[in-house]
Design a protein around this motif. Structure first.
Motif, PDB file in Angstrom:
ATOM      1  N   CYS A  33       5.678  -1.863   0.769  1.00  0.00           N
ATOM      2  CA  CYS A  33       5.837  -3.098   0.000  1.00  0.00           C
ATOM      3  C   CYS A  33       6.775  -4.071   0.712  1.00  0.00           C
ATOM      4  O   CYS A  33       6.524  -5.284   0.749  1.00  0.00           O
ATOM      5  N   LEU A  36       4.931  -5.715   3.595  1.00  0.00           N
ATOM      6  CA  LEU A  36       4.034  -6.776   3.122  1.00  0.00           C
ATOM      7  C   LEU A  36       4.831  -8.024   2.750  1.00  0.00           C
ATOM      8  O   LEU A  36       4.458  -9.143   3.109  1.00  0.00           O
ATOM      9  N   VAL A 306      -0.377 -11.118  -2.247  1.00  0.00           N
ATOM     10  CA  VAL A 306       0.543 -10.030  -1.900  1.00  0.00           C
ATOM     11  C   VAL A 306       1.054  -9.328  -3.159  1.00  0.00           C
ATOM     12  O   VAL A 306       1.205  -8.107  -3.189  1.00  0.00           O
ATOM     13  N   VAL A 309      -1.534  -6.892  -4.274  1.00  0.00           N
ATOM     14  CA  VAL A 309      -1.563  -5.706  -3.403  1.00  0.00           C
ATOM     15  C   VAL A 309      -0.368  -4.804  -3.684  1.00  0.00           C
ATOM     16  O   VAL A 309      -0.498  -3.575  -3.793  1.00  0.00           O
ATOM     17  N   GLY A 312      -0.899  -2.956  -6.892  1.00  0.00           N
ATOM     18  CA  GLY A 312      -1.811  -1.822  -6.720  1.00  0.00           C
ATOM     19  C   GLY A 312      -1.128  -0.642  -6.054  1.00  0.00           C
ATOM     20  O   GLY A 312      -1.276   0.511  -6.488  1.00  0.00           O
TER      21      GLY A 312
END
Length: 520
Positions: A33, A36, A306, A309, A312
């Motif tokens: 995370c 990202l 982002v 994502v 998730g």
């Protein structure tokens, strides 16, 4: 605090440390995370700097164009004044010349659309010639700043003054003036061209800037001459406290800066430039929101993707962590149970002190360490004087309480981490003191004895009237081949000597004394 069973110096008993699976999963998910988010940050930062650099170039170019236009505007008017000044200083402005001068003034004023009018004032500030057909009525311009400036300064260069209202028409004008001298160099009057403020207003409106953008023309001292958007109450306001005039212009005559406006407190990206020929400063600004409009749209879109994502990944990680947590909880319960068993196996349940099993393991460790380092090892053996009588007099519950209080004294006195207080059995206790020579052991024993006496635990069965201790000290330097039993017997012999000598005292081992025990 419970003392661990395992010897930290024993490498054979050392367990392999590992990162728990739950922490590993959390670290991995967090790193993904963060990566990202880091990539998003780098992309947005790069885009932000690109958009800002492009806006800075645009603001700088706009300020350059404004500066060129403003300079051309004043140069054209100044050339008219210069030619008229040469003409007047050559031929004068007597009654014979006034009709001709008025015609020339009118022609020159019509030739330049930025000019409101042209004026000639004598040394008293009275109108002599104007570009209009009739001379204005009034007291003249002796009170005007530009007129007083030329009265007090001998310079023949053009002077730009703050914006004023024309006493002839009431229109806002910017005075551009020159001093006139007679043949002896004395002050003869002032020649002034009034430049329409509306001209700059129309000029500013020709540029395509956002609704919250701003443009201004000001004197170099910060006095505002013209602005877009224009409010009459702002004309003549001082911008000297603004960052452009107080911070940036002293460092560079041109540049760009993201600052908050003094006029309306809005954040804008300014391009500014100081004119070379005249004491004027121009500035053009776009609002920060307009500059970053496209960047904001891209940032919201990229951040949303982002975020989905990351959400998730987070949901997947939550499910995985939830599955792992049950296994770790079971493992933690087993470790807690094992720790509790270790405490039960190595500590006395009544006093909380270490028991004989832990003492033996500690002695094995200290014998090995002392043999390697040749460091002294001391042992204090002590017991409560006439404790059997105490139990007979007050009962076993009170006796247990007495043991607990003595144990607390031992804990309080053993300040070093390596010191070990042990309930050896019944009313007998042991204190193990690594790296301690005999004087130190005796001092510790005396401290323990005094501390117990200071508690004033009533003991009618004792000749001292309160609970006391007898203590025996022994010290030696291990050589690696020592016997635990012999070590304990030496300390026990010292304790026997203390009892034989009258109790409530500290003694050291005397080899002439037998090793038998007395009735305690």
């Amino acid at each position: 605090m419970p003392i661990p069973i395992h010897d930290p110096h024993d490498s054979s008993d050392r367990t392999l440390k590992r990162l728990p699976l739950l922490k590993a999963a959390v670290v991995f998910i967090s790193m993904v995370c963060l990566c990202l988010c880091g990539l998003l940050y780098l992309q947005l930062a790069q885009s932000y700097h690109y958009d800002m650099a492009r806006a800075q170039v645009a603001s700088s170019n706009l300020a350059r164009a404004m500066a060129q236009q403003a300079e051309d505007t004043f140069v054209e008017a100044d050339l008219v004044l210069a030619s008229l000044a040469d003409w007047i200083q050559k031929d004068g402005y007597g009654p014979a010349q006034k009709p001709f001068l008025q015609k020339i003034f009118a022609q020159r004023a019509l030739a330049l659309k930025q000019l409101h009018s042209l004026y000639l004032f004598d040394q008293a500030g009275q109108w002599v010639v104007t570009s209009s057909n009739q001379l204005p009525l009034g007291e003249g311009v002796v009170d005007r700043d530009y007129f007083r400036f030329h009265q007090q300064n001998t310079s023949l260069l053009a002077h730009v003054g703050p914006a004023i209202r024309s006493r002839e028409s009431g229109e806002w004008i910017i005075p551009l003036s020159r001093r006139l001298n007679d043949r002896q160099g004395n002050f003869e009057g002032v020649l002034m061209a009034g430049i329409r403020l509306a001209y700059f207003d129309q000029f500013f409106k020709s540029f395509d800037i956002d609704d919250n953008g701003s443009m201004f023309l000001a004197l170099s001292d910060g006095t505002l001459l013209a602005r877009r958007p224009l409010e009459e109450r702002q004309i003549g306001a001082s911008l000297a406290r603004g960052e452009i005039f107080s911070k940036y212009l002293p460092e560079s005559p041109s540049g760009t800066a993201m600052i908050s406006s003094l006029v309306d407190n809005k954040m804008r990206l300014y391009g500014y430039r100081q004119l070379e020929a005249y004491p004027l400063v121009v500035g053009a600004a776009s609002s920060k929101d307009a500059v970053l409009k496209d960047w904001y749209a891209s940032a919201y879109q990229s951040s949303g993707i982002v975020a989905l994502v990351v959400l998730g990944i987070g949901l997947f990680g939550w499910v995985f962590v939830h599955q792992v947590r049950n296994g770790e909880r079971i493992e933690a319960d087993l470790r807690t149970a094992q720790a509790a068993l270790e405490v039960i196996a190595t500590h006395d349940s009544l006093t909380g002190l270490a028991n004989r099993r832990l003492l033996e393991r500690a002695l094995e460790t200290e014998f090995g360490r002392g043999g390697r380092q040749a460091s002294p090892l001391s042992l204090i053996m002590l017991d409560i004087d006439f404790f059997k009588r105490y139990n007979d007099t007050y009962g076993h519950v009170a006796g247990d309480q007495c043991l607990a209080e003595v144990a607390q004294v031992l804990r309080d006195c053993c300040q070093r981490k390596a010191d070990l207080a042990v309930r050896y059995g019944g009313e007998e206790f042991v204190v193990l003191l690594p790296d301690t020579e005999m004087p130190g052991a005796i001092a510790m024993a005396e401290q323990i004895r005094r501390s117990v006496m200071e508690k004033h635990i009533l003991h009618t069965g004792s000749p001292f009237g309160r609970v006391t201790l007898s203590l025996g000290c022994y010290c030696f330097v291990p050589n690696g081949c020592d016997s635990i039993e012999a070590f304990l017997e030496h300390a026990d012999a010292a304790l026997y000597q203390a009892k034989k000598s009258g109790r409530n005292q500290v003694a050291v081992e005397s080899v002439s004394e037998p090793l038998a025990r007395s009735d305690r």
